[in-house]
Scaffold this motif. Structure first.
Motif, PDB file in Angstrom:
ATOM      1  N   ARG A 161      30.455  22.027  -9.935  1.00  0.00           N
ATOM      2  CA  ARG A 161      30.443  20.703 -10.560  1.00  0.00           C
ATOM      3  C   ARG A 161      30.621  19.619  -9.488  1.00  0.00           C
ATOM      4  O   ARG A 161      29.973  18.585  -9.515  1.00  0.00           O
ATOM      5  N   ARG A 215      27.461  19.343  -7.557  1.00  0.00           N
ATOM      6  CA  ARG A 215      26.381  18.782  -8.372  1.00  0.00           C
ATOM      7  C   ARG A 215      26.388  17.258  -8.272  1.00  0.00           C
ATOM      8  O   ARG A 215      25.364  16.611  -8.382  1.00  0.00           O
ATOM      9  N   THR A 216      27.580  16.704  -8.073  1.00  0.00           N
ATOM     10  CA  THR A 216      27.712  15.250  -7.976  1.00  0.00           C
ATOM     11  C   THR A 216      28.186  14.886  -6.570  1.00  0.00           C
ATOM     12  O   THR A 216      29.099  14.088  -6.394  1.00  0.00           O
ATOM     13  N   GLN A 249      28.287  11.090  -5.344  1.00  0.00           N
ATOM     14  CA  GLN A 249      29.400  10.321  -5.902  1.00  0.00           C
ATOM     15  C   GLN A 249      30.724  10.793  -5.301  1.00  0.00           C
ATOM     16  O   GLN A 249      31.600   9.990  -4.981  1.00  0.00           O
ATOM     17  N   SER A 250      30.827  12.118  -5.133  1.00  0.00           N
ATOM     18  CA  SER A 250      32.071  12.681  -4.619  1.00  0.00           C
ATOM     19  C   SER A 250      32.378  12.165  -3.222  1.00  0.00           C
ATOM     20  O   SER A 250      33.528  11.938  -2.868  1.00  0.00           O
TER      21      SER A 250
END
Lengths: 253, 307
Positions: free
Chosen positions: A16, A19-20, A23-24
């Motif tokens: 997860r 997947r981002t 943004q992370s």
């Protein structure tokens, strides 16, 4: 020990995060850069040095701690709250896994994410200030312990929360104020005596102090006190989690 | 030996509501048991209790001889659960979510097996798709794939075809038949009596937290089945002759059809005397046929009795 299950939870949670990925990564880098601009540049023009360290460098450990604590808490709380929210918690409850393994998977993943973000912030800090880490191994140890203990706290919040508002509540009204008032951007010795005493009741002071010691060799409170505070905090969180699984609080009817 | 043994299980929720009132049940290996019951009967609570999602207040449950509390790892590793609600992480891919389930049950990754399960459920071409892009029927099949990913010996299907169209329901029945052929024991709950009638070996009826009966489907039909003898009259009759009152006959509006209900389990059905009496009453018959009451009639009758 069901290590496959721990691995499965860990990989699932980390996927997860990846997947981002943008943004992370971008979010902590931008917010850290902003802190450096506001605190490191604007305030540093008034405060040249703290405890013999340039103000810009002085705030680095506090900045890392600020992000690591909030990220560890939010990642872990979301990690366990989300299955509750969408109903997939049934799988965890019906699988042949112990509470310890569930915690290991979720807290391990949340702590890893927080650690990666802490490392990114540290790398970003090198772009803004001259920084030398006096005790790198101790710094790593403090970082890992903070990631783990706040992920445990986040896990508790995720189990306790019954809606998204509650999920945000504790980080917003407890953790952020404690971190800001915990000496992230100043030395406790800069406060009036009465506030110095009050500040010592803030557990975050001990974490930031120990972490800052690993960078500059100077601490607001003794190293033993810092280690003791992390130890007590971690044990308290583990005790609460043990109780949660024993009683099934808000997870098993 | 029964693969699943439920002994006198009770469940009282914190609110004081008693969802299970001393349920006892034995499931033999390889059979399909359909658990029928109206909403709130305790079907899902029973399944949740066996699977470990809900804790029981009293009683004992073993799966494959393993106690679900003291030996929960061994017991749960034998169980696969397909829940009633479609609970899936929308952003995850089919493959990852099924792989995750296998891992949770302590099994090492086996991509070939996962592909085989997805293929069996017509999901192989969707394995890289995100759950959110799938139709409702596909999501339900993903839930089955997840439950099968760790090769369970007992599979619980909690209303597997609720809200599923007729074609997909038939597909699901075929899947269940295939699983049975593979040796999986299946316990399914359903509202659809035709579903229980079509695929179950045994049928259990639960209402208000109590098992009313568990019986071989055919025997149940035979034991409780009420039959109707329909007599077509050659000439319409205005009323039922008083001499035939004891048979509780009903006459249709057109006066052309008499219906006689009788119990197949009774020693005497009363058909012979009825036919004689019909003749004596001067009624001539043009045709005769019998109808067996459906499982639905039996079920509705039993549930009404307990209310």
């Amino acid at each position: 020990m069901n290590l496959q299950a721990v691995k499965a939870i860990y990989i699932y949670e980390m996927s997860r995060f990846f997947r981002t990925l943008m943004q992370s990564f971008i979010s902590p880098v931008i917010s850290t850069s902003l802190y450096f601009v506001v605190f490191g540049t604007a305030i540093a023009s008034r405060i040249q040095e703290v405890e013999g360290v340039s103000y810009g460098a002085f705030i680095v450990p506090g900045l890392i701690m600020l992000s690591v604590m909030t990220q560890a808490t939010s990642n872990a709380s979301f990690g366990i709250y989300f299955p509750k929210f969408i109903g997939t918690i049934y799988e965890l409850l019906s699988a042949p896994i112990s509470f310890f393994e569930v915690v290991l998977g979720y807290v391990g993943a949340a702590a890893t994410k927080a650690f990666i973000i802490g490392a990114i912030i540290l790398a970003t800090a090198f772009l803004f200030v001259d920084l030398e880490i006096q005790y790198p191994l101790a710094m790593l140890a403090f970082l890992v312990m903070t990631c783990l203990s706040f992920s445990l706290l986040g896990f508790i919040i995720g189990i306790w929360a019954q809606n998204f508002e509650q999920l945000q509540l504790i980080p917003l009204i407890v953790i952020t104020p404690l971190v800001f008032l915990g000496g992230s951007f100043y030395s406790v010795s800069m406060l009036p005596p009465i506030w110095q005493t009050i500040t010592l009741f803030n557990p975050v002071v001990y974490l930031i102090s120990g972490f800052r010691w690993s960078f500059f060799g100077h601490a607001d409170v003794s190293l033993g006190m810092s280690l003791g505070a992390i130890g007590v905090f971690t044990l308290a969180c583990m005790g609460i989690i043990w109780w949660i699984f024993k009683t099934g609080y808000r997870i098993r009817q | 030996m029964a693969i699943l043994n439920v002994q006198n299980v009770t469940k009282t929720y914190d609110s004081g509501f008693q969802a299970l009132k001393g349920v006892s049940l034995d499931i033999e290996e390889g059979e399909i048991l359909a658990l029928l019951g109206p909403n709130g009967a305790g079907k899902t609570t029973l399944i949740s209790t066996i699977c470990g999602i809900t804790s029981m207040s009293d009683g004992a449950i073993t799966v494959g001889g393993h106690d679900i509390q003291s030996d929960y790892r061994a017991a749960r590793s034998l169980i696969g659960l397909v829940p009633q609600e479609i609970s899936l992480e929308p952003f995850e891919t089919v493959e990852n979510t099924v792989r995750f389930s296998r891992g949770l049950f302590g099994k090492s990754p086996n991509p070939e097996l996962i592909d085989q399960i997805l293929d069996q459920l017509s999901l192989l071409d969707k394995k890289k798709s995100r759950i959110m892009t799938l139709s409702g029927g596909m999501k339900r099949r993903v839930l089955i794939a997840k439950a099968l990913s760790h090769e369970p010996r007992v599979l619980f299907l909690d209303e597997p075809t609720a809200g599923v169209d007729v074609e997909l329901r038939k597909d699901m029945w075929e899947t269940v038949a295939q699983l049975k052929a593979d040796g999986v024991t299946i316990i399914l709950t359903t509202h659809y009596i035709e579903e229980a009638e079509a695929i179950a070996d045994r049928i259990g009826v639960i209402n208000q937290g109590q098992i009313l009966l568990v019986e071989d489907k055919d025997k149940l039909m035979q034991r409780l089945g009420e039959k109707q003898l329909i007599v077509e009259l050659a000439e319409p009759a205005a009323v039922i002759p008083p001499a035939l009152k004891k048979y509780n006959l009903s006459l249709n509006d057109a006066g052309t059809q008499l219906t006689y209900s009788y119990d197949t389990k009774g020693e005497r059905t009363g058909i012979t005397t009825l036919l004689n009496d019909l003749q004596a009453a001067g009624l001539s018959m043009s045709d005769l046929n019998t109808q067996q009451s459906s499982l639905e009639d039996i079920f509705v009758g039993m549930v009404k009795e307990t209310v």
